[in-house]
Design an enzyme around this catalytic site. Structure first.
Site, PDB file in Angstrom:
ATOM      1  N   LYS A 198      -5.006   1.533  -5.023  1.00 19.81           N
ATOM      2  CA  LYS A 198      -3.695   0.878  -5.070  1.00 19.81           C
ATOM      3  C   LYS A 198      -3.375   0.405  -6.480  1.00 19.81           C
ATOM      4  O   LYS A 198      -4.117  -0.389  -7.061  1.00 19.81           O
ATOM      5  CB  LYS A 198      -3.643  -0.311  -4.097  1.00 19.81           C
TER       6      LYS A 198
ATOM      7  N   LEU B 292      -0.361   8.119  -0.779  1.00 19.79           N
ATOM      8  CA  LEU B 292      -0.536   7.764   0.633  1.00 19.79           C
ATOM      9  C   LEU B 292       0.605   6.908   1.148  1.00 19.79           C
ATOM     10  O   LEU B 292       0.946   6.949   2.320  1.00 19.79           O
ATOM     11  CB  LEU B 292      -1.859   7.019   0.833  1.00 19.79           C
ATOM     12  N   GLY B 293       1.164   6.090   0.262  1.00 22.84           N
ATOM     13  CA  GLY B 293       2.255   5.240   0.724  1.00 22.84           C
ATOM     14  C   GLY B 293       2.615   4.177  -0.281  1.00 22.84           C
ATOM     15  O   GLY B 293       1.898   3.944  -1.255  1.00 22.84           O
TER      16      GLY B 293
ATOM     17  N   ASP C 140       1.751 -11.841   7.062  1.00 21.32           N
ATOM     18  CA  ASP C 140       2.710 -10.760   7.325  1.00 21.32           C
ATOM     19  C   ASP C 140       2.169  -9.814   8.407  1.00 21.32           C
ATOM     20  O   ASP C 140       1.961  -8.635   8.173  1.00 21.32           O
ATOM     21  CB  ASP C 140       2.977 -10.004   6.032  1.00 21.32           C
TER      22      ASP C 140
END
Lengths: 244, 322
Positions: B44, B23-24, B135
């Site tokens: 993840k 996905l990334g 962030d």
């Protein structure tokens, strides 16, 4: 334990050492005194090359620290990141050592079940936020660094800002190399401030060779010379010994 | 990792996840879409177990958060014995959506103010739980569903209030903009929010040129979409809002004024003052008829008082003469 001090040398260079002994030697000695050596190599039209990059890696490995090779525009972000990562890494190493001590060999943070690990991580984060930190900054100012000094000043200002946002106290000492008469020149004694930074670099005209090894040796003996005596008393506890 | 693994199996809890696709790549790890028990999840894998565990700690804390803004919900935490060594991972729900700046640019200019309100509501919740986002940037916010809702992801920068912000992006960082330090407080997030809103409205991030405040105001004035919100944005940029709630309140008032320009007067571009911004702009303005009544009442009061005083003076004079 939370009153202890973390000690680091931060070396910023854009070239391979070309004078004196190999810098990894001094870095290895630093490590024996629980001083971590971090190295940042600047790429832009310097003389870093393949040899330089290898050397950067080798010094950091010998000094138990972190290394990064970056372009000058990324220097600010890198300098503060490397410093902070090295802090957590050092604390992790100590915690790992303690864990193996208590729970037997192979019991490191990574080997703990997730629930327990999450508690240890919290402790490590607390320590790296609250422990005192001493950084000796050693900047290469040989001829090729001329165009990068601006970026270095900017990055160090940013480092001060980032570390200043921590709860723990920070102290800095600023050195450049080569010095006029010796391998390295001290611009600033231990101080919580970095105000001398601008002044030090405005008077500087980058020139000369790159005696990275001798410069590290000199900076290191200054740093060891200012260590509290009791640090040598008990090797095992050295890293977290307080000034008490 | 060149090729995604086929199956990821948990070392401690034994659950198996079949990897469907990547996905990334975020800060600190790679996210895969996986399937487990006929359901799809996002998984993840961390680059290092320490950083990932720190992220999991924050995610756990936010599991019970309420509100309109969605975030990742944790499903599983475990280690995977990969060919290259033991790697930590966590499993969460799949979040599908469009990055917020693309959404606003392509179809949602009208929705920008509403999404901002959602974001501020979420930030307020987060701050009340003792954390800042850190962030904060458009890449970490997605818009999902219809009607659109905001979803956040990447807890990598989330930091307990009072500590140094863990992770940041220079374009939205108060330190880089020379507008303060990197100590985590609500003002830090609201500063990033102000630059993020500018980015969303302009379609590109704002880069710092010369003086920070001048750069900010100049860019804001070039963006008609933000005209109603200039005061609020400037206050956020300058760190004048002590909480996301205070900014949300002012943002709502600005939105309201923009929708019903006839009913209320537009607040002039405020100058730096010492009163709190929310108090200044939220002061209620009485209606026109009511104001007239007050005026008449004041005149009558004045007349009564003055006649009473002159009577007293006259009496005193008469007394003196006698």
């Amino acid at each position: 334990m939370s009153t202890g001090t973390l000690r680091q040398i931060l070396l910023i260079t854009d070239g391979c050492s070309n004078e004196g002994r190999e810098p990894a030697l001094a870095a290895a000695v630093a490590r024996e005194h629980n001083i971590t050596v971090n190295v940042i190599g600047i790429l832009d039209h310097g003389e870093l090359g393949e040899h330089g990059i290898e050397e950067v890696e080798r010094i950091a490995q010998a000094g138990g620290g972190i290394h990064q090779v970056v372009y000058a525009r990324d220097l600010s972000k890198t300098v503060q990141m490397v410093t902070r990562q090295a802090m957590t890494q050092t604390i992790q190493q100590v915690v790992n050592k303690e864990l193996t001590h208590i729970l037997g060999p192979e019991q490191m943070i990574d080997a703990l079940p997730p629930e327990k690990r999450s508690k240890v991580v919290e402790v490590v984060e607390n320590l790296s936020e609250t422990m005192a930190l001493e950084v000796l900054i050693l900047v290469d100012t040989s001829a090729s660094m001329k165009s990068k000094i601006g970026a270095v000043v900017q990055a160090l200002r940013d480092l001060k800002l980032s570390l200043g946002s921590r709860i723990g106290e920070n102290r800095f000492s600023l050195w450049t190399f080569p010095g006029r008469k010796s391998a390295a020149h001290k611009h600033m004694d231990w101080s919580t401030d970095l105000t001398a930074l601008e002044r030090a670099f405005s008077r500087l005209s980058p020139q000369g060779t790159t005696p990275t090894g001798p410069a590290l040796e000199e900076a290191l003996s200054y740093m060891v010379g200012s260590l509290p005596e009791n640090l040598f008393a008990d090797d095992d506890e050295g890293m977290f010994t307080s000034y008490a | 990792m060149p090729n995604p693994p086929l199956v990821i199996r948990g070392k401690w809890r034994g659950k198996e996840y079949r990897v469907l696709r990547e996905l990334g790549r975020g800060t600190g790890g790679i996210v895969y879409e996986v399937s487990h028990a006929q359901r799809n999840f996002a998984l993840k894998v961390g680059h290092d177990s320490f950083t990932l565990t720190s992220e999991i700690n924050v995610l756990k804390l936010l599991q019970k958060a309420e509100g309109t803004v969605l975030g990742p919900s944790l499903y599983d935490v475990d280690d995977w014995v990969s060919p290259s060594g033991v790697r930590s991972f966590y499993v969460m729900n799949v979040i599908k959506g469009v990055p917020v700046h693309h959404y606003v640019r392509n179809q949602g200019e009208e929705w920008l103010p509403v999404l901002v309100m959602q974001l501020l509501g979420f930030l307020d919740q987060l701050h009340k739980r003792g954390y800042v986002f850190g962030d904060l940037k458009p890449e970490h916010l997605l818009v999902t569903g219809s009607p659109p809702r905001l979803v956040w992801f990447d807890a990598g920068g989330m930091t307990p209030i009072g500590r140094a912000v863990k992770e940041y992006t220079e374009l939205y960082d108060r330190g880089y903009w020379q507008m303060g330090d990197r100590r985590a407080n609500p003002e830090y997030d609201l500063f990033s929010t102000s630059l993020m809103i500018l980015h969303m409205a302009q379609g590109k991030p704002v880069t710092l040129q010369q003086d920070p405040l001048t750069t900010f105001i100049h860019q804001m004035e070039r963006t008609p979409l933000l005209t109603p919100y200039r005061t609020v944005l400037k206050n956020a940029f300058l760190g004048r809002y002590p909480s996301a709630q205070a900014m949300k309140k002012d943002w709502f008032i600005a939105w309201q004024k923009d929708r019903f320009p006839g009913k209320t007067r537009r607040a002039p571009f405020s100058q730096p003052g010492n009163t709190s911004p929310s108090r200044r702009t939220t002061a209620n303005k009485p209606k026109k008829g009511w104001r007239l009544l007050v005026k008449v009442f004041k005149i009558i009061l004045f007349l009564i008082l003055s006649s009473f005083l002159s009577l007293l003076a006259a009496l005193y004079l008469i007394y003196q003469v006698l």
